[in-house]
Design a protein around this motif. Sequence first.
Motif, PDB file in Angstrom:
ATOM      1  N   HIS A  44       0.832  -1.204   0.000  1.00 38.03           N
ATOM      2  CA  HIS A  44       0.000   0.000   0.000  1.00 38.03           C
ATOM      3  C   HIS A  44       0.868   1.256   0.000  1.00 38.03           C
ATOM      4  CE1 HIS A  44      -2.647   3.088   1.807  1.00 38.03           C
ATOM      5  NE2 HIS A  44      -3.601   2.447   1.137  1.00 38.03           N
ATOM      6  N   HIS A  45       1.848   1.307   0.890  1.00 43.36           N
ATOM      7  CA  HIS A  45       2.730   2.482   0.987  1.00 43.36           C
ATOM      8  C   HIS A  45       3.610   2.618  -0.255  1.00 43.36           C
ATOM      9  CE1 HIS A  45       1.474   3.527   4.971  1.00 43.36           C
ATOM     10  NE2 HIS A  45       1.706   2.295   5.390  1.00 43.36           N
ATOM     11  N   ARG A  46       4.097   1.503  -0.780  1.00 43.60           N
ATOM     12  CA  ARG A  46       4.935   1.541  -1.983  1.00 43.60           C
ATOM     13  C   ARG A  46       4.146   2.113  -3.161  1.00 43.60           C
ATOM     14  NH1 ARG A  46       5.098  -2.034  -5.783  1.00 43.60           N
ATOM     15  NH2 ARG A  46       4.145  -3.647  -4.508  1.00 43.60           N
ATOM     16  N   ILE A  47       2.909   1.686  -3.324  1.00 43.47           N
ATOM     17  CA  ILE A  47       2.075   2.188  -4.424  1.00 43.47           C
ATOM     18  C   ILE A  47       1.805   3.683  -4.256  1.00 43.47           C
ATOM     19  CG2 ILE A  47      -0.238   2.061  -5.434  1.00 43.47           C
ATOM     20  CD1 ILE A  47      -0.047  -1.021  -4.885  1.00 43.47           C
ATOM     21  N   LEU A  48       1.488   4.107  -3.039  1.00 47.89           N
ATOM     22  CA  LEU A  48       1.250   5.542  -2.806  1.00 47.89           C
ATOM     23  C   LEU A  48       2.504   6.360  -3.115  1.00 47.89           C
ATOM     24  CD1 LEU A  48      -0.906   5.571   0.453  1.00 47.89           C
ATOM     25  CD2 LEU A  48      -1.655   5.927  -1.913  1.00 47.89           C
ATOM     26  N   ASN A  49       3.684   5.833  -2.781  1.00 44.84           N
ATOM     27  CA  ASN A  49       4.933   6.542  -3.084  1.00 44.84           C
ATOM     28  C   ASN A  49       5.154   6.663  -4.588  1.00 44.84           C
ATOM     29  OD1 ASN A  49       5.567   7.005  -0.404  1.00 44.84           O
ATOM     30  ND2 ASN A  49       6.801   5.148  -0.223  1.00 44.84           N
ATOM     31  N   VAL A  50       4.878   5.586  -5.325  1.00 46.52           N
ATOM     32  CA  VAL A  50       5.032   5.628  -6.776  1.00 46.52           C
ATOM     33  C   VAL A  50       4.080   6.641  -7.387  1.00 46.52           C
ATOM     34  CG1 VAL A  50       4.691   4.302  -8.917  1.00 46.52           C
ATOM     35  CG2 VAL A  50       5.936   3.278  -7.003  1.00 46.52           C
ATOM     36  N   VAL A  51       2.837   6.666  -6.915  1.00 44.27           N
ATOM     37  CA  VAL A  51       1.854   7.622  -7.431  1.00 44.27           C
ATOM     38  C   VAL A  51       2.293   9.046  -7.142  1.00 44.27           C
ATOM     39  CG1 VAL A  51      -0.516   8.447  -7.149  1.00 44.27           C
ATOM     40  CG2 VAL A  51      -0.081   6.009  -7.390  1.00 44.27           C
ATOM     41  N   GLU A  52       2.820   9.285  -5.941  1.00 45.16           N
ATOM     42  CA  GLU A  52       3.291  10.623  -5.591  1.00 45.16           C
ATOM     43  C   GLU A  52       4.455  11.046  -6.488  1.00 45.16           C
ATOM     44  OE1 GLU A  52       5.106  13.138  -1.825  1.00 45.16           O
ATOM     45  OE2 GLU A  52       4.017  11.262  -1.454  1.00 45.16           O
ATOM     46  N   GLU A  53       5.388  10.131  -6.731  1.00 51.16           N
ATOM     47  CA  GLU A  53       6.515  10.436  -7.619  1.00 51.16           C
ATOM     48  C   GLU A  53       6.029  10.763  -9.021  1.00 51.16           C
ATOM     49  OE1 GLU A  53       9.293   7.183  -7.559  1.00 51.16           O
ATOM     50  OE2 GLU A  53       9.577   7.322  -5.384  1.00 51.16           O
ATOM     51  N   LEU A  54       5.100   9.991  -9.548  1.00 48.80           N
ATOM     52  CA  LEU A  54       4.569  10.250 -10.874  1.00 48.80           C
ATOM     53  C   LEU A  54       3.823  11.571 -10.935  1.00 48.80           C
ATOM     54  CD1 LEU A  54       3.306   6.675 -11.789  1.00 48.80           C
ATOM     55  CD2 LEU A  54       5.278   7.856 -12.761  1.00 48.80           C
ATOM     56  N   SER A  55       3.097  11.896  -9.865  1.00 50.34           N
ATOM     57  CA  SER A  55       2.374  13.175  -9.815  1.00 50.34           C
ATOM     58  C   SER A  55       3.349  14.353  -9.811  1.00 50.34           C
ATOM     59  CB  SER A  55       1.501  13.238  -8.560  1.00 50.34           C
ATOM     60  OG  SER A  55       0.487  12.282  -8.624  1.00 50.34           O
ATOM     61  N   ASN A  56       4.462  14.204  -9.108  1.00 50.50           N
ATOM     62  CA  ASN A  56       5.456  15.265  -9.052  1.00 50.50           C
ATOM     63  C   ASN A  56       6.134  15.485 -10.405  1.00 50.50           C
ATOM     64  OD1 ASN A  56       4.937  15.740  -6.360  1.00 50.50           O
ATOM     65  ND2 ASN A  56       6.573  14.394  -5.641  1.00 50.50           N
ATOM     66  N   GLU A  57       6.215  14.405 -11.220  1.00 50.16           N
ATOM     67  CA  GLU A  57       6.808  14.525 -12.550  1.00 50.16           C
ATOM     68  C   GLU A  57       5.880  15.215 -13.534  1.00 50.16           C
ATOM     69  OE1 GLU A  57       7.981  10.664 -13.896  1.00 50.16           O
ATOM     70  OE2 GLU A  57       9.324  10.349 -12.200  1.00 50.16           O
ATOM     71  N   GLY A  58       4.610  15.281 -13.205  1.00 46.94           N
ATOM     72  CA  GLY A  58       3.630  15.953 -14.060  1.00 46.94           C
ATOM     73  C   GLY A  58       2.982  14.988 -14.932  1.00 46.94           C
TER      74      GLY A  58
END
Length: 83
Positions: A69-83
């Motif tokens: 769960h935490h790993r997926i949320l981190n990946v989503v946050e990273e992708l969101s930061n990339e635009g």
Amino acid sequence: MEKDEIPFDFMRRRVSVILETESNPEGRNSQPFYRFMITKGALEEVMKVCSYVEHVDWGEITAFSAEDHHRILNVVEELSNEG
């Protein structure tokens, strides 16, 4: 081939489609067909109902853990930061 659909609604915040192939490509069991469900929608709502996760880099299916769960949320946050 699509077998059934659970349409999007605002309470579930997700849509699901059940698909079936005529053969089992992974050879996971002896049944002549392979049935699976694809769900898309609000990430938190989808993760709330997850029991298992497929790790494509390991080629394994495991129980869906808090770590996943935490790993997926981190990946989503990273992708969101990339635009």
